[in-house]
Motif scaffolding. Sequence first.
Motif, PDB file in Angstrom:
ATOM      1  N   MET A 192      21.632   0.877  23.634  1.00 18.72           N
ATOM      2  CA  MET A 192      20.655  -0.104  23.167  1.00 18.72           C
ATOM      3  C   MET A 192      20.365   0.001  21.675  1.00 18.72           C
ATOM      4  N   LEU A 193      20.996   0.961  21.007  1.00 18.06           N
ATOM      5  CA  LEU A 193      20.899   1.060  19.553  1.00 18.06           C
ATOM      6  C   LEU A 193      22.069   0.369  18.871  1.00 18.06           C
ATOM      7  N   GLY A 194      22.998  -0.153  19.664  1.00 23.89           N
ATOM      8  CA  GLY A 194      24.262  -0.657  19.151  1.00 23.89           C
ATOM      9  C   GLY A 194      25.301   0.432  19.324  1.00 23.89           C
ATOM     10  N   CYS A 195      26.373   0.130  20.031  1.00 22.56           N
ATOM     11  CA  CYS A 195      27.365   1.168  20.342  1.00 22.56           C
ATOM     12  C   CYS A 195      28.160   1.544  19.098  1.00 22.56           C
ATOM     13  N   ARG A 196      28.079   2.804  18.702  1.00 20.31           N
ATOM     14  CA  ARG A 196      28.763   3.305  17.505  1.00 20.31           C
ATOM     15  C   ARG A 196      30.198   3.748  17.806  1.00 20.31           C
ATOM     16  N   PHE A 197      30.649   3.537  19.067  1.00 16.70           N
ATOM     17  CA  PHE A 197      31.980   4.024  19.454  1.00 16.70           C
ATOM     18  C   PHE A 197      32.876   2.911  19.998  1.00 16.70           C
ATOM     19  N   ASP A 198      32.432   1.656  19.878  1.00 18.25           N
ATOM     20  CA  ASP A 198      33.240   0.513  20.336  1.00 18.25           C
ATOM     21  C   ASP A 198      33.586   0.596  21.816  1.00 18.25           C
ATOM     22  N   ALA A 199      32.662   1.127  22.609  1.00 17.07           N
ATOM     23  CA  ALA A 199      32.872   1.172  24.059  1.00 17.07           C
ATOM     24  C   ALA A 199      32.103   0.067  24.775  1.00 17.07           C
ATOM     25  N   LYS A 200      31.056  -0.424  24.168  1.00 14.16           N
ATOM     26  CA  LYS A 200      30.230  -1.457  24.798  1.00 14.16           C
ATOM     27  C   LYS A 200      30.879  -2.818  24.588  1.00 14.16           C
ATOM     28  N   ASN A 201      30.953  -3.599  25.654  1.00 13.48           N
ATOM     29  CA  ASN A 201      31.620  -4.896  25.587  1.00 13.48           C
ATOM     30  C   ASN A 201      30.656  -5.977  25.104  1.00 13.48           C
ATOM     31  N   THR A 202      30.272  -5.877  23.848  1.00 20.29           N
ATOM     32  CA  THR A 202      29.387  -6.874  23.261  1.00 20.29           C
ATOM     33  C   THR A 202      30.167  -8.157  22.985  1.00 20.29           C
ATOM     34  N   LEU A 203      29.454  -9.242  22.744  1.00 17.93           N
ATOM     35  CA  LEU A 203      30.065 -10.563  22.655  1.00 17.93           C
ATOM     36  C   LEU A 203      31.017 -10.709  21.476  1.00 17.93           C
ATOM     37  N   ASP A 204      30.818  -9.918  20.444  1.00 12.39           N
ATOM     38  CA  ASP A 204      31.739  -9.978  19.308  1.00 12.39           C
ATOM     39  C   ASP A 204      33.088  -9.362  19.631  1.00 12.39           C
ATOM     40  N   LYS A 205      33.215  -8.728  20.803  1.00 15.10           N
ATOM     41  CA  LYS A 205      34.468  -8.113  21.214  1.00 15.10           C
ATOM     42  C   LYS A 205      35.168  -8.892  22.317  1.00 15.10           C
ATOM     43  N   ASN A 206      34.598 -10.009  22.737  1.00 17.00           N
ATOM     44  CA  ASN A 206      35.253 -10.832  23.750  1.00 17.00           C
ATOM     45  C   ASN A 206      35.136 -12.312  23.380  1.00 17.00           C
ATOM     46  N   TYR A 207      34.073 -12.975  23.801  1.00 17.35           N
ATOM     47  CA  TYR A 207      33.959 -14.417  23.569  1.00 17.35           C
ATOM     48  C   TYR A 207      34.083 -14.790  22.089  1.00 17.35           C
ATOM     49  N   LEU A 208      33.296 -14.166  21.239  1.00 17.69           N
ATOM     50  CA  LEU A 208      33.324 -14.531  19.817  1.00 17.69           C
ATOM     51  C   LEU A 208      34.639 -14.134  19.161  1.00 17.69           C
ATOM     52  N   HIS A 209      35.134 -12.974  19.499  1.00 17.60           N
ATOM     53  CA  HIS A 209      36.409 -12.522  18.926  1.00 17.60           C
ATOM     54  C   HIS A 209      37.517 -13.517  19.248  1.00 17.60           C
ATOM     55  N   LEU A 210      37.618 -13.915  20.509  1.00 16.00           N
ATOM     56  CA  LEU A 210      38.668 -14.846  20.909  1.00 16.00           C
ATOM     57  C   LEU A 210      38.455 -16.222  20.296  1.00 16.00           C
ATOM     58  N   ALA A 211      37.192 -16.637  20.188  1.00 20.70           N
ATOM     59  CA  ALA A 211      36.903 -17.939  19.593  1.00 20.70           C
ATOM     60  C   ALA A 211      37.315 -17.968  18.120  1.00 20.70           C
ATOM     61  N   GLU A 212      37.045 -16.903  17.393  1.00 22.41           N
ATOM     62  CA  GLU A 212      37.424 -16.873  15.980  1.00 22.41           C
ATOM     63  C   GLU A 212      38.943 -16.867  15.818  1.00 22.41           C
ATOM     64  N   ARG A 213      39.653 -16.259  16.734  1.00 24.52           N
ATOM     65  CA  ARG A 213      41.113 -16.314  16.696  1.00 24.52           C
ATOM     66  C   ARG A 213      41.623 -17.734  16.912  1.00 24.52           C
ATOM     67  N   ARG A 214      40.816 -18.543  17.583  1.00 27.19           N
ATOM     68  CA  ARG A 214      41.212 -19.920  17.877  1.00 27.19           C
ATOM     69  C   ARG A 214      40.640 -20.935  16.888  1.00 27.19           C
ATOM     70  N   GLY A 215      39.997 -20.450  15.842  1.00 29.93           N
ATOM     71  CA  GLY A 215      39.563 -21.355  14.797  1.00 29.93           C
ATOM     72  C   GLY A 215      38.072 -21.501  14.612  1.00 29.93           C
ATOM     73  N   LEU A 216      37.273 -20.823  15.412  1.00 25.65           N
ATOM     74  CA  LEU A 216      35.826 -20.875  15.219  1.00 25.65           C
ATOM     75  C   LEU A 216      35.449 -20.385  13.830  1.00 25.65           C
ATOM     76  N   THR A 217      34.495 -21.079  13.206  1.00 25.83           N
ATOM     77  CA  THR A 217      33.890 -20.596  11.959  1.00 25.83           C
ATOM     78  C   THR A 217      32.484 -20.105  12.274  1.00 25.83           C
TER      79      THR A 217
END
Length: 540
Positions: A192-217
Amino acid sequence: MALDCDWLIIGSGFGGSVSALRLTEKGYRVLVLEKGRRLRAPDFPKTNWELKRWLWMPTLGWRGLFEMSFFRHVTVLSGVGVGGGSLVYANTLPIPRDDFFQASSWGHLAAWKEELAPHYTTARRMLGATPNPLRTVPDRVLQDVGTDLGRTDFQPTTVAVYFGEPGVTVKDPYFNGEGPDRTGCTACGGCMLGCRFDAKNTLDKNYLHLAERRGLTLHADTEVTWVRPLPDGGYEVEALQGARRFFRKKVRFTAKHVVFAGGVLGTLDLLLKLKASPDGLPRLSDRLGDGVRTNSEALVGVVSGRKGQDLSRGIAIGSILHTDAQSHLEPVRYSAGSGFFRLLMAPQVSGATMLQRFVRLVGLLVRHPLRFLKAWFVPDFARRTMILLYMRTLEGHLRMTRSRRLGLSTALQEGPAPSANMPEAFDLARRVADKLDGYPMTIVSETLLGIPTTAHILGGCCMGDSAETGVIDSRHRVFGHEGLYVVDGSAISANPGVNPSLTITALAERAMTFIPAARTAPRDEVASPAGPVSSGARAS
């Protein structure tokens, strides 16, 4: 006039992120505006004593990821940043019980359980949901309490965490190489402090990440301040952009469609402001602000008297005990060293009025001062404290209003008021304290004022058959304003009684299925903002 984008989304939480990905997949030009920062693993605080990196208090120059908002009837905890509430939530992804889908407030609008079932499946897959494999002291204590009560409905939580080899980084394990690298959970307790080890599946690692690869600004550090209809259709959106509060510039964009996805507090604050102005959206339903709910939570911290136990190891919430058909209990933790909340704690006392609670609190401190001082000054508060989160599906509604001078405020609407004084929660805390030789404490606003704390504020833009009964329809379209949508927690129209993140995600998935694919492929990327509004320049 050419519009800057097809869809503009305000907010990057669970509703906004889902919308962003699905709309880019359909071939639209999509722009997301997020008032918070884009945070990477090294940006997160090690403990919650790093206030500038943890708290969102922009007036002080603090641009962290965690915000506390205080109202007359409830204290609201929420997340800020690219990924919204996923940055600070406790990872849990439960599906509500049947009562939620059949509630009279919205059950007649759709066959919700059946319609949402495939979207829950998609949401769990996208968020990397998996049963928690870790078994810690708080989990065993919770199960023992259940056994004492004759309750056997105890289970590990289903969570959005990557449980690979602890501390070992691997190539994207979820999206066939399209996702970011991930690292196995180290069980540090800092979810809940923000995962410092990239283990938590936050939205910037799934939905947003994939959207930006597809052209999202996506523009971070960009706070929307106004939305107005354009004469020829579509909307103009104004915002303040920049990380330094007193040096932000005014920018504006135009879009055919706008999705409000800033969470209950962000969406309601903006929409209520727009409704009050003829230059905004005055035709918004008079039901705007109605039906605000919490999950009727109580938070109790039990400070263990046993020095050898480390209660901070594990994930934020690792298990759940259903105490009856409407209620459940979860153990919550912060990482070692994260003792900020001790500053807000007082001994747990009950009482129907503030005077009763104050008298009992004073009496308790007079009779047992050393017990309180020993608990309050424990060397590492997070290591020695088992936080209990008690939730139930009690239906009570607030109404949120807004004034120019005071901003958002709450008033009782119908049903029982949210309350921090629940005998069932106090009894459960006592039972846990007995097993830990512990001392129960609650946040002082709960102890004295009786104001509960919630991380699950919902409603305010509830669904209905028309503008007389709701703000949006069952497809999340705003009544009276073609092209406007609300896709976030404010659209939830009944009390789920559990963490609502998965449900918001599933509802957003469903809402996007009603949007047809773009007729043509995107013409170009969404433009960047074009400077001050007063210049008359637009993004091109």
